[in-house]
Design an enzyme around this catalytic site. Structure first.
Site: not given
Ligand code: CA
Length: 663
Positions: A341, A372
């Protein structure tokens, strides 16, 4: 009272101390930390270099009652505090009282804990071997297929639906991931859950956070959250266990889920959130205030995560903490890959170390790693550290990947502007961009995304964030916004979108249920919406038009594995693209070299026509077999295949995939 200037000066001094080489030289340690169990004694070790005192409390219960024993830890080398307690402590709970350098005492669970009680405020001593399900020592992931097709699901979404065929007591639990033979309403005819997945043909299941998070009370069956709010990084979340109170149950049940997924042909990816904790006032903060967190010059916590705090991944003990955590999940829970994340809040040095360690232990590229490549806001990383964000991608290891937002937005439109369409739903797209998308943006210059090789590219049309693909298409194409109406035009756009994603080099990722038009009724961010809204709707999965859509996905997934042109992850893969042209307005065509061992077609032609009218397109030399058209993605299985020469009729709003028949 301290003035703002004094506060800022103190913060700066502390930050400089924690960032200094001297601090690292004096206090970095690789000594084992946590509660180290053996049958005869347990050794407790906590890293708290600036603490004045550390006291251990032992409890019989994970939440209630006072301690039956307390004991001061002794300060040993490099800021480690230690004590050994005789006897078999397996199943006993514990926490610490840590007195900091200013004399403030805080109660904290153990940040290095591997087990905990309900809601995670007390850690637990555990003999991990007794949490192993039967046959665990023989558990191994299925062999790697020709392509990685990743299906992202939330444990609760998977089986919350009362029509899922999952027994009520197991709905929303890890256990539901172990069940075979579930059908819609238990009708014996329409597979759901694991059986649906086996039919679909994906080969990686990505679990949204299954580490212990804080937003859901673990004894509240109705509560729902995605779980991007870590409390205990190295312990499974308790609300998915049949008993959140006994700290051993969640561990065993998550292992059972991984074991069952492996046995059914799926590798397992874990979604990890090492960029921030649920609250700044975490176990890490309470043991060594601020060390694990970045601070702004005024002393306030950095907020690159948009969640109020950022972990300081570039500090050596924080880096050790994250690296060890990844290795622990891999070793103890047999996890096959990690999705980071907000990876741009972690630094490239740490990500490189994680990649190198996993390669060393398990083989090069064997564990998938991607994240990400962005953050919510900037974060004041220590000087010299580089964020593992977009700009860093071309310099990272070829097996450190990232979500490709460029292709996502190109196909269906911008994620922040609801009504802005993309290539398939009424917008426009430059041929140059579509061409880069087909080659996974490998070697792209000055574009919105660039990697070294398609091994780094995660192609996707939807993930848990933002509108589902179906909802985005409805918002851009249907002024009445009827999310539950299977509009033929929207179904065609969905097929064209997935056919384009299918035709891009890189890994293929999808949100669970994208294949049957999953809707959240237009809600953009459902992180804390009800389970009823978030859950997979298994009746929809078997409703005619949506079931046909899922079949379309199924055919493309099976076909993809037969196409070396698309599965090639090497740095040279872009050279397989032989030509790209526009066969008409709002249309694009790509010709690829599909040679490879056992390949049935030596070249591929990918035609995408986003216009609402059909058109004729000339074909390159040769006899071309129809592999997929807008009606079926299983044409390639036809016993008497259709062969085209000279020209092809491009259907309106659809894709035509052709393979050149071998001579
Ligand atoms: Ca929890």
């Amino acid at each position: 009272m301290q003035t703002a200037t004094q506060t800022a000066a103190a913060a700066t001094a502390r930050r400089k101390m924690y960032d200094s080489k001297a601090f690292e030289a004096q206090y970095h340690t690789d000594a084992p930390l946590g509660a180290l169990w053996s049958a005869g004694a347990t050794r407790f070790a906590l890293w708290a270099p600036t603490a004045r005192q550390v006291t251990l409390s032992l409890y019989m219960d994970g939440t209630d009652g006072g301690p039956y024993m307390t004991l001061d830890l002794a300060r040993t080398a490099r800021g480690v505090w230690e004590a050994t307690v005789d006897g078999d402590l397996d199943g006993r709970y514990y926490d610490y009282a840590v007195t900091d350098s200013e004399g403030v005492c805080r109660r904290t669970a153990d940040p290095w804990a591997r087990a905990c009680g309900r809601d995670g405020a007390r850690s637990m001593v555990i003999d991990l071997r007794r949490t192993d399900p039967e046959g665990w020592a023989q558990d191994a992931p299925p062999a790697r297929g020709p392509e990685d097709v990743i299906w992202e699901v939330h444990v609760k979404d998977f089986s919350h639906d009362a029509r899922s065929g999952v027994p009520e007591a197991l709905r929303g639990k890890y256990k539901a991931l172990t069940l075979r033979g579930t059908t819609l309403d238990g009708d014996g005819a329409h597979p759901t859950c694991l059986d649906h997945l086996k039919r679909l043909g994906v080969n990686y299941v990505q679990l949204m956070p299954v580490f212990d998070y804080g937003s859901v009370p673990e004894d509240d069956a109705e509560a729902f959250n995605w779980g991007y709010d870590p409390v205990n990084y190295n312990v499974p979340e308790g609300s998915y266990a049949t008993d959140p109170c006994d700290g051993a149950v969640r561990i065993r049940e998550l292992k059972e889920a991984v074991q069952a997924l492996h046995a059914n042909g799926f590798r397992v990816i874990m979604d990890v959130v090492y960029n921030h904790t649920y609250r700044l006032d975490s176990w890490l903060w309470r043991t060594e205030p601020w060390y694990f967190y970045r601070q702004n010059p005024d002393g306030s916590p950095a907020d690159g995560s948009g969640c109020g705090n950022d972990l300081a991944s570039e500090r050596s003990m924080c880096a050790r903490y994250i690296l060890e955590s990844v290795l622990y999940w891999t070793r103890e829970y047999h996890i096959d890959g990690f999705r980071f994340d907000l990876m741009a809040l972690l630094d490239t040095a740490l990500m490189g170390r994680i990649r190198a360690e996993l390669d060393r232990i398990y083989g090069k590229g064997e564990k998938l790693l991607f994240g990400e490549p962005w953050a919510a806001h900037g974060s004041p990383m220590r000087r010299g550290a580089k964020p593992a964000g977009k700009r860093a991608l071309p310099g990272l290891d070829e097996n450190l990947g990232a979500f490709c937002d460029a292709t996502r937005d190109l196909v269906k439109g911008h994620i922040l502007h609801a009504e802005r369409p993309g290539f398939v739903n009424g917008g426009s797209a430059r041929l140059a961009d579509l061409r880069l998308a087909v080659t996974g943006w490998a070697g792209a210059q000055g574009g919105r995304f660039a990697v070294r090789a398609p091994s780094q590219t995660i192609n996707y049309l939807s993930s848990h964030d933002d509108w589902t693909l179906w909802d985005k298409l409805v918002i851009t194409m249907d002024p009445a916004r009827q999310f539950d109406t299977p509009s033929p035009a929207i179904l065609r756009a969905n097929r064209l979108a997935v056919a384009f994603c299918f035709g891009c080099q890189g890994h293929w990722f999808m949100l669970a249920g994208e294949e049957f038009g999953r809707s959240k009724q237009g809600l953009q961010n459902s992180f804390n919406a009800s389970a009823a809204l978030n859950r997979l709707d298994w009746a929809r999965a078997w409703d005619g038009p949506w079931q046909a859509l899922a079949d379309y996905y199924r055919g493309l997934i099976a076909l993809r594995g037969l196409l070396p042109a698309l599965c090639d992850k090497s740095e040279g893969a872009a050279r397989r693209l032989l030509a790209a042209w526009r066969p008409g307005r709002l249309a694009a065509a790509f010709q690829l070299d599909n040679s490879g061992p056992g390949s049935r077609w030596d070249e591929l032609l990918l035609f995408y026509n986003a216009a609402s009218c059909p058109r004729q397109a000339p074909l390159p030399a040769g006899r071309w077999q129809v592999l997929a058209d807008p009606d079926s993605s299983f044409r390639w299985e036809d016993a008497a295949p259709a062969l085209l020469c000279g020209q092809a009729a491009l259907p309106a709003a659809g894709a035509l995939i052709l393979g050149r028949a071998q001579l």
